[in-house]
Design a protein around this motif. Structure first.
Motif, PDB file in Angstrom:
ATOM      1  N   TRP A   1       7.406  -8.156  -5.478  1.00  0.00           N
ATOM      2  CA  TRP A   1       7.810  -6.812  -5.045  1.00  0.00           C
ATOM      3  C   TRP A   1       8.263  -6.834  -3.581  1.00  0.00           C
ATOM      4  CZ3 TRP A   1       8.714  -1.994  -6.920  1.00  0.00           C
ATOM      5  CH2 TRP A   1       8.860  -0.968  -5.977  1.00  0.00           C
ATOM      6  N   ASN A   2       7.447  -7.423  -2.714  1.00  0.00           N
ATOM      7  CA  ASN A   2       7.771  -7.430  -1.292  1.00  0.00           C
ATOM      8  C   ASN A   2       9.020  -8.245  -0.991  1.00  0.00           C
ATOM      9  OD1 ASN A   2       5.725  -5.683  -0.635  1.00  0.00           O
ATOM     10  ND2 ASN A   2       4.278  -7.294  -0.072  1.00  0.00           N
ATOM     11  N   HIS A   3       9.268  -9.296  -1.762  1.00  0.00           N
ATOM     12  CA  HIS A   3      10.496 -10.082  -1.595  1.00  0.00           C
ATOM     13  C   HIS A   3      11.720  -9.250  -1.994  1.00  0.00           C
ATOM     14  CE1 HIS A   3      13.086 -13.596  -1.408  1.00  0.00           C
ATOM     15  NE2 HIS A   3      13.533 -13.288  -2.621  1.00  0.00           N
ATOM     16  N   GLN A   4      11.581  -8.432  -3.045  1.00  0.00           N
ATOM     17  CA  GLN A   4      12.697  -7.610  -3.536  1.00  0.00           C
ATOM     18  C   GLN A   4      12.871  -6.313  -2.758  1.00  0.00           C
ATOM     19  OE1 GLN A   4      11.655  -7.157  -7.669  1.00  0.00           O
ATOM     20  NE2 GLN A   4      12.538  -9.128  -8.236  1.00  0.00           N
ATOM     21  N   HIS A   5      11.848  -5.906  -2.023  1.00  0.00           N
ATOM     22  CA  HIS A   5      11.876  -4.634  -1.298  1.00  0.00           C
ATOM     23  C   HIS A   5      11.492  -4.862   0.165  1.00  0.00           C
ATOM     24  CE1 HIS A   5      11.191  -3.634  -5.550  1.00  0.00           C
ATOM     25  NE2 HIS A   5      11.963  -2.598  -5.303  1.00  0.00           N
ATOM     26  N   THR A   6      12.301  -5.633   0.849  1.00  0.00           N
ATOM     27  CA  THR A   6      11.957  -6.035   2.221  1.00  0.00           C
ATOM     28  C   THR A   6      11.919  -4.865   3.195  1.00  0.00           C
ATOM     29  OG1 THR A   6      14.269  -6.593   2.612  1.00  0.00           O
ATOM     30  CG2 THR A   6      12.807  -8.402   1.951  1.00  0.00           C
ATOM     31  N   THR A   7      12.698  -3.811   2.936  1.00  0.00           N
ATOM     32  CA  THR A   7      12.690  -2.672   3.860  1.00  0.00           C
ATOM     33  C   THR A   7      11.542  -1.704   3.592  1.00  0.00           C
ATOM     34  OG1 THR A   7      14.209  -1.405   2.478  1.00  0.00           O
ATOM     35  CG2 THR A   7      15.180  -2.768   4.220  1.00  0.00           C
ATOM     36  N   LYS A   8      10.990  -1.749   2.385  1.00  0.00           N
ATOM     37  CA  LYS A   8       9.847  -0.885   2.030  1.00  0.00           C
ATOM     38  C   LYS A   8       8.836  -1.698   1.237  1.00  0.00           C
ATOM     39  CE  LYS A   8      11.881   3.532   2.436  1.00  0.00           C
ATOM     40  NZ  LYS A   8      11.224   4.546   3.147  1.00  0.00           N
ATOM     41  N   PRO A   9       8.147  -2.630   1.877  1.00  0.00           N
ATOM     42  CA  PRO A   9       7.165  -3.446   1.155  1.00  0.00           C
ATOM     43  C   PRO A   9       5.958  -2.619   0.717  1.00  0.00           C
ATOM     44  CG  PRO A   9       7.016  -3.865   3.502  1.00  0.00           C
ATOM     45  CD  PRO A   9       8.205  -2.956   3.291  1.00  0.00           C
ATOM     46  N   ALA A  10       5.234  -3.147  -0.226  1.00  0.00           N
ATOM     47  CA  ALA A  10       4.009  -2.496  -0.706  1.00  0.00           C
ATOM     48  C   ALA A  10       2.941  -2.551   0.373  1.00  0.00           C
ATOM     49  CB  ALA A  10       3.513  -3.199  -1.967  1.00  0.00           C
ATOM     50  N   ARG A  11       2.098  -1.531   0.367  1.00  0.00           N
ATOM     51  CA  ARG A  11       0.968  -1.490   1.292  1.00  0.00           C
ATOM     52  C   ARG A  11      -0.311  -1.712   0.485  1.00  0.00           C
ATOM     53  NH1 ARG A  11      -2.914   1.920   3.132  1.00  0.00           N
ATOM     54  NH2 ARG A  11      -2.286   3.702   1.855  1.00  0.00           N
ATOM     55  N   LEU A  12      -1.076  -2.714   0.863  1.00  0.00           N
ATOM     56  CA  LEU A  12      -2.326  -3.015   0.169  1.00  0.00           C
ATOM     57  C   LEU A  12      -3.334  -1.900   0.436  1.00  0.00           C
ATOM     58  CD1 LEU A  12      -4.015  -5.005  -1.521  1.00  0.00           C
ATOM     59  CD2 LEU A  12      -4.683  -6.090   0.638  1.00  0.00           C
ATOM     60  N   VAL A  13      -3.885  -1.338  -0.653  1.00  0.00           N
ATOM     61  CA  VAL A  13      -4.885  -0.278  -0.553  1.00  0.00           C
ATOM     62  C   VAL A  13      -6.279  -0.839  -0.797  1.00  0.00           C
ATOM     63  CG1 VAL A  13      -5.659   1.909  -1.571  1.00  0.00           C
ATOM     64  CG2 VAL A  13      -3.217   1.481  -1.248  1.00  0.00           C
ATOM     65  N   ALA A  14      -6.401  -1.718  -1.818  1.00  0.00           N
ATOM     66  CA  ALA A  14      -7.722  -2.279  -2.134  1.00  0.00           C
ATOM     67  C   ALA A  14      -7.580  -3.540  -2.961  1.00  0.00           C
ATOM     68  CB  ALA A  14      -8.555  -1.258  -2.913  1.00  0.00           C
ATOM     69  N   ILE A  15      -8.537  -4.422  -2.816  1.00  0.00           N
ATOM     70  CA  ILE A  15      -8.658  -5.584  -3.698  1.00  0.00           C
ATOM     71  C   ILE A  15      -9.711  -5.214  -4.731  1.00  0.00           C
ATOM     72  CG2 ILE A  15      -9.268  -8.026  -3.868  1.00  0.00           C
ATOM     73  CD1 ILE A  15      -8.382  -8.293  -0.913  1.00  0.00           C
ATOM     74  N   LEU A  16      -9.343  -5.267  -5.998  1.00  0.00           N
ATOM     75  CA  LEU A  16     -10.230  -4.865  -7.081  1.00  0.00           C
ATOM     76  C   LEU A  16     -11.151  -6.019  -7.486  1.00  0.00           C
ATOM     77  CD1 LEU A  16      -7.633  -2.794  -9.112  1.00  0.00           C
ATOM     78  CD2 LEU A  16      -9.252  -2.000  -7.392  1.00  0.00           C
ATOM     79  N   PRO A  17     -12.240  -5.714  -8.190  1.00  0.00           N
ATOM     80  CA  PRO A  17     -13.213  -6.755  -8.568  1.00  0.00           C
ATOM     81  C   PRO A  17     -12.611  -7.932  -9.329  1.00  0.00           C
ATOM     82  CG  PRO A  17     -14.141  -4.590  -8.963  1.00  0.00           C
ATOM     83  CD  PRO A  17     -12.699  -4.384  -8.578  1.00  0.00           C
ATOM     84  N   ASP A  18     -11.538  -7.696 -10.085  1.00  0.00           N
ATOM     85  CA  ASP A  18     -10.910  -8.788 -10.841  1.00  0.00           C
ATOM     86  C   ASP A  18      -9.850  -9.525 -10.020  1.00  0.00           C
ATOM     87  OD1 ASP A  18      -8.863  -6.952 -10.738  1.00  0.00           O
ATOM     88  OD2 ASP A  18      -8.513  -6.887 -12.897  1.00  0.00           O
TER      89      ASP A  18
ATOM     90  N   HIS B   1       0.982   4.644  -6.603  1.00  0.00           N
ATOM     91  CA  HIS B   1       0.035   3.521  -6.590  1.00  0.00           C
ATOM     92  C   HIS B   1       0.219   2.671  -7.838  1.00  0.00           C
ATOM     93  CE1 HIS B   1      -1.961   6.164  -3.671  1.00  0.00           C
ATOM     94  NE2 HIS B   1      -2.293   5.024  -3.106  1.00  0.00           N
ATOM     95  N   GLU B   2       0.123   1.385  -7.672  1.00  0.00           N
ATOM     96  CA  GLU B   2       0.210   0.434  -8.778  1.00  0.00           C
ATOM     97  C   GLU B   2      -0.903  -0.593  -8.602  1.00  0.00           C
ATOM     98  OE1 GLU B   2       2.276   0.888 -11.217  1.00  0.00           O
ATOM     99  OE2 GLU B   2       3.784   2.198 -10.346  1.00  0.00           O
ATOM    100  N   VAL B   3      -1.148  -1.340  -9.676  1.00  0.00           N
ATOM    101  CA  VAL B   3      -2.087  -2.459  -9.616  1.00  0.00           C
ATOM    102  C   VAL B   3      -1.279  -3.718  -9.902  1.00  0.00           C
ATOM    103  CG1 VAL B   3      -4.155  -3.505 -10.600  1.00  0.00           C
ATOM    104  CG2 VAL B   3      -4.023  -1.010 -10.333  1.00  0.00           C
TER     105      VAL B   3
END
Length: 191
Positions: A78-95, A67-69
């Motif tokens: 990230w998703n542009h550089q990792h098209t075969t394994k894009p990031a999956r959104l887990v949560a939108i934080l208060p900030d 997990h990263e923020v």
């Protein structure tokens, strides 16, 4: 499985030696070891006690889900550089930052000692930490170095505070003092 006391003693012996060899503060090394590996209980892959991402110099490595923020721009990159394994959104934080799950490469090591050596090299020689390390060389202000390193090291906004708290714990200071004196500690982890 070794007890937390034995694991802390082992890393303290290495950290004190590496501080003498490289200048990397033992308190910083132990704090990040504790956070990244749950006090040495759960390294990433093979003997990666610092969550060190794979670099060209690492001949051993593994892929792990973590997990990263990210900011929205970082997520897009990230998703542009990792098209075969894009990031999956887990949560939108208060900030408005985004907690995401990614699949990334992590370094592998032959031992705790090798993992600690690589970490000390990264902090004292790595480009991302150059400004913080140079400042520390001038003022030896550990309470300033710890968050400066931690803010670069991890994407979690609370990581710098956690690293400072762990570095300041009595058991961490005690085990370092005893390692300097060459005697094993009876210190245990303090939650």
């Amino acid at each position: 499985m070794k007890s937390p006391e034995i694991r802390l003693n082992e890393v303290a012996q290495i950290a004190v030696r590496l501080e003498k060899e490289t200048g990397c503060p033992a308190q910083l090394l132990i704090a990040q070891w504790a956070i990244e590996s749950k006090w040495g209980e759960k390294p990433v892959g093979h003997a990666n006690y610092f969550g060190t991402k794979r670099a060209a110099c690492h001949t051993q490595w593994c892929a792990v889900t973590t997990h990263e923020v990210f900011t929205p721009a970082q997520l897009e990159t990230w998703n542009h550089q990792h098209t075969t394994k894009p990031a999956r959104l887990v949560a939108i934080l208060p900030d408005s930052s985004l907690r995401v799950e990614i699949h990334d490469g992590f370094a592998g090591y032959d031992s705790l000692d090798a993992s600690c050596q690589d970490y000390a090299w990264l902090i004292t020689n790595g480009a991302p930490y150059h400004a913080a390390w140079e400042q520390y060389q001038k003022d030896r202000d550990l309470p300033v170095l710890i968050p400066a390193v931690a803010r670069v090291y991890a994407t979690d906004p609370g990581y710098a505070h956690l690293a400072a708290v762990v570095a300041g714990q009595a058991n961490v200071k005690q085990v370092i003092a005893q390692a300097v004196e060459g005697e094993p500690s009876k210190a245990t982890r303090q939650d």
